[in-house]
Motif scaffolding. Structure first.
Motif, PDB file in Angstrom:
ATOM      1  N   ARG A 116      19.633  34.909  70.111  1.00 17.58           N
ATOM      2  CA  ARG A 116      19.544  34.402  71.482  1.00 17.58           C
ATOM      3  C   ARG A 116      19.383  35.587  72.428  1.00 17.58           C
ATOM      4  O   ARG A 116      19.578  36.742  72.035  1.00 17.58           O
ATOM      5  CB  ARG A 116      20.813  33.626  71.830  1.00 17.58           C
ATOM      6  CG  ARG A 116      20.964  32.357  71.028  1.00 17.58           C
ATOM      7  CD  ARG A 116      22.183  31.584  71.540  1.00 17.58           C
ATOM      8  NE  ARG A 116      22.283  30.320  70.876  1.00 17.58           N
ATOM      9  CZ  ARG A 116      23.223  29.997  69.989  1.00 17.58           C
ATOM     10  NH1 ARG A 116      24.161  30.851  69.682  1.00 17.58           N
ATOM     11  NH2 ARG A 116      23.230  28.807  69.430  1.00 17.58           N
ATOM     12  N   THR A 117      19.065  35.305  73.663  1.00 12.39           N
ATOM     13  CA  THR A 117      18.879  36.374  74.642  1.00 12.39           C
ATOM     14  C   THR A 117      20.156  37.180  74.865  1.00 12.39           C
ATOM     15  O   THR A 117      20.097  38.348  75.224  1.00 12.39           O
ATOM     16  CB  THR A 117      18.377  35.813  75.993  1.00 12.39           C
ATOM     17  OG1 THR A 117      19.256  34.786  76.424  1.00 12.39           O
ATOM     18  CG2 THR A 117      16.967  35.279  75.874  1.00 12.39           C
ATOM     19  N   ASP A 118      21.326  36.575  74.607  1.00 11.59           N
ATOM     20  CA  ASP A 118      22.588  37.309  74.762  1.00 11.59           C
ATOM     21  C   ASP A 118      22.933  38.127  73.510  1.00 11.59           C
ATOM     22  O   ASP A 118      23.978  38.776  73.448  1.00 11.59           O
ATOM     23  CB  ASP A 118      23.732  36.354  75.115  1.00 11.59           C
ATOM     24  CG  ASP A 118      24.089  35.391  73.991  1.00 11.59           C
ATOM     25  OD1 ASP A 118      23.477  35.447  72.890  1.00 11.59           O
ATOM     26  OD2 ASP A 118      24.984  34.550  74.204  1.00 11.59           O
ATOM     27  N   GLY A 119      22.046  38.078  72.491  1.00 10.52           N
ATOM     28  CA  GLY A 119      22.252  38.863  71.267  1.00 10.52           C
ATOM     29  C   GLY A 119      22.961  38.113  70.162  1.00 10.52           C
ATOM     30  O   GLY A 119      23.028  38.596  69.033  1.00 10.52           O
ATOM     31  N   SER A 120      23.499  36.948  70.441  1.00 10.85           N
ATOM     32  CA  SER A 120      24.187  36.178  69.407  1.00 10.85           C
ATOM     33  C   SER A 120      23.157  35.482  68.507  1.00 10.85           C
ATOM     34  O   SER A 120      22.027  35.231  68.920  1.00 10.85           O
ATOM     35  CB  SER A 120      25.127  35.140  70.029  1.00 10.85           C
ATOM     36  OG  SER A 120      24.393  34.182  70.757  1.00 10.85           O
ATOM     37  N   GLU A 121      23.580  35.207  67.289  1.00  5.15           N
ATOM     38  CA  GLU A 121      22.692  34.550  66.331  1.00  5.15           C
ATOM     39  C   GLU A 121      22.801  33.034  66.453  1.00  5.15           C
ATOM     40  O   GLU A 121      23.896  32.507  66.690  1.00  5.15           O
ATOM     41  CB  GLU A 121      23.033  34.961  64.899  1.00  5.15           C
ATOM     42  CG  GLU A 121      22.684  36.388  64.595  1.00  5.15           C
ATOM     43  CD  GLU A 121      22.950  36.758  63.144  1.00  5.15           C
ATOM     44  OE1 GLU A 121      23.527  35.947  62.393  1.00  5.15           O
ATOM     45  OE2 GLU A 121      22.572  37.872  62.760  1.00  5.15           O
ATOM     46  N   ARG A 122      21.673  32.364  66.274  1.00  4.17           N
ATOM     47  CA  ARG A 122      21.686  30.900  66.241  1.00  4.17           C
ATOM     48  C   ARG A 122      22.342  30.452  64.940  1.00  4.17           C
ATOM     49  O   ARG A 122      22.097  31.029  63.892  1.00  4.17           O
ATOM     50  CB  ARG A 122      20.254  30.357  66.275  1.00  4.17           C
ATOM     51  CG  ARG A 122      19.590  30.523  67.611  1.00  4.17           C
ATOM     52  CD  ARG A 122      18.211  29.903  67.636  1.00  4.17           C
ATOM     53  NE  ARG A 122      18.311  28.470  67.455  1.00  4.17           N
ATOM     54  CZ  ARG A 122      17.410  27.734  66.822  1.00  4.17           C
ATOM     55  NH1 ARG A 122      16.348  28.281  66.319  1.00  4.17           N
ATOM     56  NH2 ARG A 122      17.572  26.437  66.703  1.00  4.17           N
ATOM     57  N   ILE A 123      23.159  29.446  65.025  1.00  2.00           N
ATOM     58  CA  ILE A 123      23.781  28.888  63.829  1.00  2.00           C
ATOM     59  C   ILE A 123      22.839  27.818  63.287  1.00  2.00           C
ATOM     60  O   ILE A 123      22.469  26.884  63.999  1.00  2.00           O
ATOM     61  CB  ILE A 123      25.156  28.262  64.152  1.00  2.00           C
ATOM     62  CG1 ILE A 123      26.077  29.288  64.800  1.00  2.00           C
ATOM     63  CG2 ILE A 123      25.778  27.644  62.904  1.00  2.00           C
ATOM     64  CD1 ILE A 123      26.359  30.515  63.972  1.00  2.00           C
ATOM     65  N   ILE A 124      22.454  27.973  62.044  1.00  2.00           N
ATOM     66  CA  ILE A 124      21.578  27.004  61.396  1.00  2.00           C
ATOM     67  C   ILE A 124      22.366  26.411  60.247  1.00  2.00           C
ATOM     68  O   ILE A 124      22.765  27.116  59.324  1.00  2.00           O
ATOM     69  CB  ILE A 124      20.274  27.668  60.923  1.00  2.00           C
ATOM     70  CG1 ILE A 124      19.569  28.308  62.125  1.00  2.00           C
ATOM     71  CG2 ILE A 124      19.376  26.659  60.235  1.00  2.00           C
ATOM     72  CD1 ILE A 124      18.387  29.164  61.776  1.00  2.00           C
TER      73      ILE A 124
END
Length: 170
Positions: A116-124
């Motif tokens: 994400r733009t905040d650097g966190s990873e998307r949870i899939i």
């Protein structure tokens, strides 16, 4: 060009895991070939590179050449190799595999996550969703880059033979 992830996912609704892996990888290979062709000179010998037993006829060769030409970054190169590995596994393994099998889940864990733009990873949540997510974003990358790609040109110069006349003679 793909319009949305939802549209992309709908293409695979109701398909078996085997079909999803093989069809999505095949689609991705076609996009990769188009991306490579968008960079190469526009000449008839180029088509021969992708046919039969030619140097760029396999998915593996297309992946390696696209990386060698600097068309894809290392994380997409890694994902393409993982997707190819999954495709081969599903295509050649006689017993039934699924995204729920530990072997497939482990391989899917190697696919990169979109940040994400905040650097966190998307949870899939599932391996299937992770696989389709990786294919989708790889296709988006290649389609966007292909639009910005400058095609190589056939050189226009010719060699001209220059012969010197010996001094003092005719």
């Amino acid at each position: 060009m793909l319009d949305s992830y939802t549209e992309f996912q709908k293409n695979y609704e109701g398909e078996s895991d085997r079909s999803v892996v093989i069809l999505a990888a095949s689609f991705l290979e076609q996009i990769l070939e188009g991306y490579i062709r968008s960079k190469l000179v526009d000449a008839s010998p180029v088509a021969k590179l992708f046919d039969g037993y030619a140097p760029l006829a396999t998915f593996a060769a297309k992946i390696d050449v696209s990386f060698a030409l600097g068309l894809i970054p290392v994380h997409i190169y890694d994902d393409l190799r993982t997707i190819k590995k999954l495709r081969n596994l599903f295509a050649h393994k006689a017993d039934s595999l699924s995204f729920e099998s530990s072997q497939v889940k482990d391989i899917c864990e190697n696919l990169h996550r979109i940040k994400r733009t905040d650097g966190s990873e998307r949870i899939i949540a599932t391996a299937r969703a992770r696989y389709l997510n990786s294919v989708f974003f790889t296709v988006l990358h290649m389609e966007a880059e292909a639009e910005r790609t400058v095609r190589l040109q056939v050189p226009k110069f010719k060699f001209v033979e220059v012969a010197e006349t010996p001094q003092g003679g005719a």
